[in-house]
Enzyme design. Structure first.
Site, PDB file in Angstrom:
ATOM      1  N   GLU A 131       0.832  -1.215   0.000  1.00  0.00           N
ATOM      2  CA  GLU A 131       0.000   0.000   0.000  1.00  0.00           C
ATOM      3  C   GLU A 131       0.857   1.253   0.000  1.00  0.00           C
ATOM      4  O   GLU A 131       0.517   2.255  -0.609  1.00  0.00           O
ATOM      5  CB  GLU A 131      -0.942   0.008   1.218  1.00  0.00           C
ATOM      6  CG  GLU A 131      -1.944  -1.129   1.247  1.00  0.00           C
ATOM      7  CD  GLU A 131      -2.934  -1.072   0.106  1.00  0.00           C
ATOM      8  OE1 GLU A 131      -2.497  -1.200  -1.054  1.00  0.00           O
ATOM      9  OE2 GLU A 131      -4.136  -0.901   0.371  1.00  0.00           O
ATOM     10  N   THR A 184      -5.809   6.267  -5.527  1.00  0.00           N
ATOM     11  CA  THR A 184      -5.889   6.503  -4.081  1.00  0.00           C
ATOM     12  C   THR A 184      -4.963   7.644  -3.667  1.00  0.00           C
ATOM     13  O   THR A 184      -5.328   8.474  -2.825  1.00  0.00           O
ATOM     14  CB  THR A 184      -5.524   5.208  -3.316  1.00  0.00           C
ATOM     15  OG1 THR A 184      -6.466   4.217  -3.676  1.00  0.00           O
ATOM     16  CG2 THR A 184      -5.583   5.408  -1.815  1.00  0.00           C
TER      17      THR A 184
HETATM   18  N1  HSE Z   1      -8.487   4.463   3.549  1.00  0.00           N
HETATM   19  C1  HSE Z   1      -7.979   4.589   2.217  1.00  0.00           C
HETATM   20  C2  HSE Z   1      -8.421   5.935   1.661  1.00  0.00           C
HETATM   21  C3  HSE Z   1      -8.528   3.461   1.399  1.00  0.00           C
HETATM   22  O1  HSE Z   1      -9.601   6.253   1.786  1.00  0.00           O
HETATM   23  O2  HSE Z   1      -7.610   6.656   1.113  1.00  0.00           O
HETATM   24  C4  HSE Z   1      -8.095   3.456  -0.029  1.00  0.00           C
HETATM   25  O3  HSE Z   1      -8.770   2.394  -0.696  1.00  0.00           O
END
Ligand code: HSE
Length: 310
Positions: A131, A184
């Site tokens: 990530e 993201t």
């Molecule tokens: N929590 C993360 C965001 C998840 O909202 O940026 C990304 O899938």
């Protein structure tokens, strides 16, 4: 065991009020990864199916980066390498934890081939390195549910404290993925770095309410708590007809509706399959009416998480 085939499910992160700290796993949608031990040391991606844009370079793919994080924490290095054949069924940039599914499949499968030096929970930290590569932030709200299944709360990142929540088993998610891509990293950058105290109070009240509602199967409370004043008001603007989709889901009987992860997918949570299906029909009709291609997926919460396929 010299090779393994694993499945890591897609996931819905944030779950409205739980930005970066809550997520649940989906059934029937996820990445598949075949991993083989090789005589040559090192990590090699031999094929990626269904995603031409992803790099096979081991420094640039979450599969190899998260695997390397796992290997780096072993005291004794294996005397073999690994090759990977990835089949993507979660589209990158969908908001359904695409990078997380690949990272999770990698660390879970490699851990199996190494005779499980780590527990599933311990693997979360390695998958988070995927990530970090994908979005710049090592968030765990997709990787933890994809690994462990169920509904997850990340109570703390430092130290990592992953809580597997109780939840009623008749919750069903309806997820619609409009065919636009939101990265993201971009969706994270657009959020304000400071929030007002009144918003923080609303948000943590709702997180507590959601956790409590899930634990005691209080559907009204779950519904009241599926409310986000931090990410949704900003990110919702990126998704065509988001407001209308949410209104349609709620008026059809869904408990709540919000953005899945960083979008563009939208999720609704309903009590039972009938309402979830009715929401799916409304979602499909809405996106058809605005001429935006979209795919809908209906799924109970996936309690298993990542698993061996054969
Ligand atoms: N929590 C993360 C965001 C998840 O909202 O940026 C990304 O899938």
């Amino acid at each position: 065991m010299n090779s393994i085939n694993v499945f890591a499910p897609a996931s819905v992160a944030n779950v409205a009020c739980g930005f970066d700290v809550m997520g649940f796993a989906l059934q029937g949608i996820g990445d598949e990864l075949v991993i083989r031990k090789t005589e040559n040391l090192g990590l090699n991606i031999t094929a990626i199916h269904n995603a031409d844009s992803l790099s096979k370079n081991s420094d640039e793919n979450v599969v190899t980066v998260s695997t390397q994080a796992l290997l780096d924490s072993l005291e004794i290095q294996p005397e073999f390498g690994f090759e990977f054949e990835l089949t993507k069924r979660v589209k990158p940039g969908s908001g359904l934890g695409s990078s997380a599914s690949s990272s999770v499949a990698a660390v879970f499968g490699v851990n199996e081939l190494l005779s499980k030096p780590f527990s599933k929970k311990e693997l979360v930290a390695f998958a988070m390195e995927g990530e970090r590569l994908a979005s710049g932030i090592p968030h765990a709200d997709n990787v933890a549910p994809s690994l462990l299944g169920g509904f997850i709360l990340i109570r703390s990142y430092n130290p990592l404290d992953i809580i597997e929540l109780d939840y009623p088993d008749d919750l069903v998610a309806t997820v619609i993925h409009p065919q636009i891509e939101i990265k993201t990293a971009d969706a994270k950058r657009m959020l304000r770095k400071q929030i007002e105290l009144k918003d923080a109070i609303t948000q943590w009240g709702n997180i507590g309410g959601l956790v409590s509602g899930l634990a005691i199967a209080d559907y009204e409370l779950i519904g009241r708590s599926l409310h986000d004043v931090i990410a949704e008001p900003i990110r919702g603007m990126l998704i065509p007809s988001f407001k209308e989709a949410k209104e349609a889901a709620l008026s059809t009987g869904a408990l709540g509706c919000s953005i899945s992860g960083s979008g563009p997918s939208i999720f609704a949570l309903s009590r039972g399959m009938d309402i979830a299906k009715a929401v799916a029909t409304k979602f499909e009709a809405l996106f058809k009416s605005i001429g935006l291609e979209s795919y809908v997926h209906i799924s109970p919460i996936n309690a298993k998480g990542c698993e061996v396929l054969k």
